[in-house]
Design an enzyme around this catalytic site. Structure first.
Site, mmCIF file in Angstrom:
data_model
loop_
_atom_site.group_PDB
_atom_site.id
_atom_site.type_symbol
_atom_site.label_atom_id
_atom_site.label_comp_id
_atom_site.label_asym_id
_atom_site.label_seq_id
_atom_site.Cartn_x
_atom_site.Cartn_y
_atom_site.Cartn_z
ATOM 1 C CG ASP A 1 -4.401 -0.156 -3.807
ATOM 2 O OD1 ASP A 1 -5.230 -1.012 -3.462
ATOM 3 O OD2 ASP A 1 -4.722 0.950 -4.272
ATOM 4 C CE LYS B 1 -4.284 -1.563 0.492
ATOM 5 N NZ LYS B 1 -5.384 -1.224 -0.409
ATOM 6 C CE LYS C 1 -10.501 -4.487 -2.781
ATOM 7 N NZ LYS C 1 -9.499 -4.430 -3.880
ATOM 8 C CD GLU D 1 -4.996 -2.596 -6.463
ATOM 9 O OE1 GLU D 1 -4.397 -3.606 -6.043
ATOM 10 O OE2 GLU D 1 -6.040 -2.165 -5.936
ATOM 11 C CG ASP E 1 -9.706 -1.787 -6.205
ATOM 12 O OD1 ASP E 1 -8.996 -2.063 -5.225
ATOM 13 O OD2 ASP E 1 -10.914 -2.027 -6.222
HETATM 14 O O1 LIG Z 1 -6.076 -6.764 -3.421
HETATM 15 C C1 LIG Z 1 -5.412 -7.291 -2.488
HETATM 16 O O2 LIG Z 1 -4.318 -7.841 -2.670
HETATM 17 C C2 LIG Z 1 -5.939 -7.295 -1.079
HETATM 18 C C3 LIG Z 1 -7.204 -6.493 -0.889
HETATM 19 C C4 LIG Z 1 -6.939 -5.011 -0.773
HETATM 20 O O3 LIG Z 1 -5.868 -4.545 -1.043
HETATM 21 C C5 LIG Z 1 -8.056 -4.171 -0.268
HETATM 22 C C6 LIG Z 1 -8.797 -4.667 0.793
HETATM 23 C C7 LIG Z 1 -9.852 -3.901 1.314
HETATM 24 C C8 LIG Z 1 -10.156 -2.657 0.772
HETATM 25 C C9 LIG Z 1 -9.424 -2.159 -0.314
HETATM 26 C C10 LIG Z 1 -8.384 -2.922 -0.835
HETATM 27 C C11 LIG Z 1 -7.684 -2.378 -2.065
HETATM 28 O O4 LIG Z 1 -7.204 -3.117 -2.903
HETATM 29 O O5 LIG Z 1 -7.727 -1.153 -2.246
HETATM 30 MG MG LIG Z 2 -7.100 -1.468 -4.365
#
Ligand SMILES: O=C(O)CCC(=O)c1ccccc1C(=O)O
Ligand SMILES: [Mg+2]
Length: 326
Positions: A163, A135, A237, A192, A215
């Protein structure tokens, strides 16, 4: 004879789980169990605070209404269902018919903080593709750039998924990129949502050569997937997107356009993550899913995640909030 049961769970989370501006102390969700003769199917309905538009209460009210309709007629108006309800109910119905293969893809890309030792340890255990997720956007972009560059420099076979959750202005995104050696940028599988708008993110990719992924953009009003320079993947998701049919269509569209489709966690319970790993193996067999979120929990539910030793709560330990038969 058809029978429907709705369980409600509430699982403790690890202390540090922050979703946007909310600390997630407990994860509340529902498990729907359908029986038709000898056939059984179960699905998880778990709207995610700060990401889902529906609350758990709204989801519960809606699924109770639709279960009564399923028992009576079997007809379901999918268009009016909340995404989390559509996904969980569609999984339970698919499981009734044995549509989802039993085998799962548990090679989830490890979610990492910024501790190199932790990442090196996790990667050493990884079978298959060495891909991890970090992240960014939580600290200064210069720090993020230095950390990402360091990982890519010390681990030459590492590919990274990043991300930013739309945290960066174009200037901050450029600052980040300035600290990532151009020779390493091809090992960023995708970043992302780097910027606050899709247009800014596409411009960032064109300027820096860093591939991006959608995403949150997938869920923008009126979104339709198009091939764009620099857009290498979509991160799906299912709990936030909707029914299995909708998820399958998105995966097929991405593959047709030459993009990767990543099945990603919305912080479902270990039960839901097991289902997602099976869906990932079924629909995206060549792609490492983004499912490394079980360690955010303090407890597992019904089905343990492989290798996770957290305590396991069974469905019989959960409250039955609704049941009926016809
Ligand atoms: O995508 C992954 O590897 C894990 C999931 C993840 O990052 C996520 C989990 C909960 C809310 C937002 C996110 C995201 O991808 O932004
Ligand atoms: Mg994401």
């Amino acid at each position: 004879m058809k029978h429907a049961t709705l369980y409600r769970y509430s699982l403790p989370m690890d202390s540090g789980v922050i979703l946007r501006h909310t600390r997630l102390v407990r994860r509340d969700g529902l498990i729907v169990k359908l029986k038709n003769g000898e056939k059984v199917g179960r699905g998880e309905i778990a709207p995610l605070p700060e990401f889902s538009t529906e609350t758990i209460e709204q989801a519960q009210t809606q699924i109770e209404l639709y279960l009564a309709q399923w028992l009576e007629s079997g007809e379901i108006d999918w268009e009016s269902l909340y995404p989390s309800v559509a996904f969980g109910l569609s999984v339970a119905l698919a499981e009734l018919e044995g549509e989802i293969p039993a085998e799962g893809n548990f090679l989830a890309a490890p979610l990492c903080s910024g501790d190199p030792d932790e990442l090196v340890e996790k990667l050493a255990e990884l079978l298959g593709e060495k891909v991890a997720k970090i992240k960014v956007g939580l600290y200064e972009p210069i720090r993020d750039g230095i950390v990402v560059n360091m990982f890519l420099e010390i681990l030459p076979d590492l590919r990274l998924r990043l991300d930013a959750n739309r945290q960066w202005t174009p200037a901050k995104a450029a600052q980040f990129a300035n600290y990532v050696n151009p020779a390493f940028r091809s090992r960023i599988a995708f970043l992302e949502e780097p910027c606050q708008t899709p247009e800014q993110s596409l411009a960032f990719s064109k300027e820096t050569g860093i591939a991006i992924a959608w995403d949150e953009t997938l869920r923008d009003e009126g979104f339709s997937l198009q091939c764009k320079t620099g857009l290498s993947a979509i991160v799906i998701k299912p709990t936030l997107v909707g029914s299995l049919k909708t998820v399958k269509a998105m995966v097929e569209q991405a593959h047709t356009l030459g993009m990767e489709a990543v099945i990603s966690s919305s912080i479902e319970s270990s039960f839901g993550l097991n289902t997602l790993s099976r869906i990932a193996h079924w629909l995206t067999p060549g792609t490492v899913p983004g499912l490394d979120t079980v360690s955010l929990f303090g407890e597992q539910l019904e089905q343990a995640w492989p290798g996770c030793e957290l305590p396991l709560k069974t469905l019989t330990d959960c409250e039955v909030v609704w049941q009926a038969h016809q």
